[in-house]
Write an enzyme that holds these catalytic residues in place. Structure first.
Site, PDB file in Angstrom:
ATOM      1  N   GLY A  11     -40.073  -8.968  39.852  1.00 17.39           N
ATOM      2  CA  GLY A  11     -39.814 -10.107  40.733  1.00 17.39           C
ATOM      3  C   GLY A  11     -40.554 -11.384  40.365  1.00 17.39           C
ATOM      4  O   GLY A  11     -40.649 -12.301  41.193  1.00 17.39           O
ATOM      5  N   HIS A 108     -31.312 -14.296  31.624  1.00 14.63           N
ATOM      6  CA  HIS A 108     -31.267 -13.218  30.630  1.00 14.63           C
ATOM      7  C   HIS A 108     -32.290 -13.524  29.533  1.00 14.63           C
ATOM      8  O   HIS A 108     -32.372 -14.667  29.074  1.00 14.63           O
ATOM      9  CB  HIS A 108     -29.855 -13.113  30.039  1.00 14.63           C
ATOM     10  CG  HIS A 108     -29.716 -11.989  29.062  1.00 14.63           C
ATOM     11  ND1 HIS A 108     -29.581 -10.666  29.460  1.00 14.63           N
ATOM     12  CD2 HIS A 108     -29.732 -11.966  27.708  1.00 14.63           C
ATOM     13  CE1 HIS A 108     -29.505  -9.899  28.390  1.00 14.63           C
ATOM     14  NE2 HIS A 108     -29.596 -10.653  27.316  1.00 14.63           N
TER      15      HIS A 108
END
Ligand code: GAR
Length: 190
Positions: A11, A108
């Site tokens: 996170g 990504h």
């Protein structure tokens, strides 16, 4: 603008977006975090930061489409304008993508179109490239292939291993993801 975030792991990108909203420069609020793994780091960060968090455990859904339908209902009830996949390790389907056209951003850890899919950092190390990086892009049905919003390059250094390279890529992700969200919002305003 109200943001909905999705995370599966530590996170750190989720936290970077929350901080960019609270401390500037991003003019948005993180309305909700959805995680698919109980007790993941992202969930603990949400508790610490006081961001509402909801668990949608993917193992409890019969199909990817069923999970995506639950995501749609959850984000619609939270009044979310834009969704950010901040380390979401599940493939999303057209069910989610078509419910939020141009409103779904992914981060990504490679310079797309290189090294799509799982373990992009390991793929870059195995390929022996001298330069990799990260990409924030809009999500389309083809995995890791939507229109690019922002990219940052990260060189491979002598002696780099998976951990050191991933850490440098993460630092760049935390920088570009808020920028990409601002750009996606600007595109929506036309
Ligand atoms: C990030 O490096 C993100 O680019 C990657 O997962 C990591 C999550 O880190 N996402 C993908 O590989 C998606 N294909 P975080 O949980 O610390 O934000």
């Amino acid at each position: 603008m109200r943001l909905g975030l999705m995370a599966s792991g530590d996170g750190s990108n989720f936290e970077a977006v929350v901080r960019a909203c609270r401390q500037g420069p991003l003019r948005a609020d993180v309305a909700l975090l959805v995680v698919n793994k109980p007790e993941c780091g992202a969930m603990q960060r949400a508790d610490r930061l006081g961001v509402p968090v909801q668990l949608l455990d993917h193992r409890l859904f019969a199909s990817r489409e069923a999970l995506d339908q639950a995501l749609i209902e959850t984000f619609r009830s939270a009044g979310v304008d834009l969704i950010v996949m901040a380390g979401w390790m599940r493939i999303v389907t057209t069910v989610l993508i078509e419910a939020f056209p141009e409103r779904l951003v992914n981060i990504h850890p490679s310079l797309l179109p290189s090294f799509r899919g799982v373990d992009a950092v390991g793929q870059a190390l195995a390929a022996g490239v001298r330069l990799t990086g990260c990409t924030a892009h809009l999500v389309t049905p083809e995995v890791d292939a939507g229109p690019v919003l922002v990219q940052a390059a990260v060189p491979l250094l002598e002696g780099d291993d998976h951990g050191s390279l991933a850490a440098r890529i993460h630092r760049q992700e935390h920088r570009i993801l808020p920028l990409a969200i601002a750009l996606a919002a600007a595109r929506l305003r036309g």
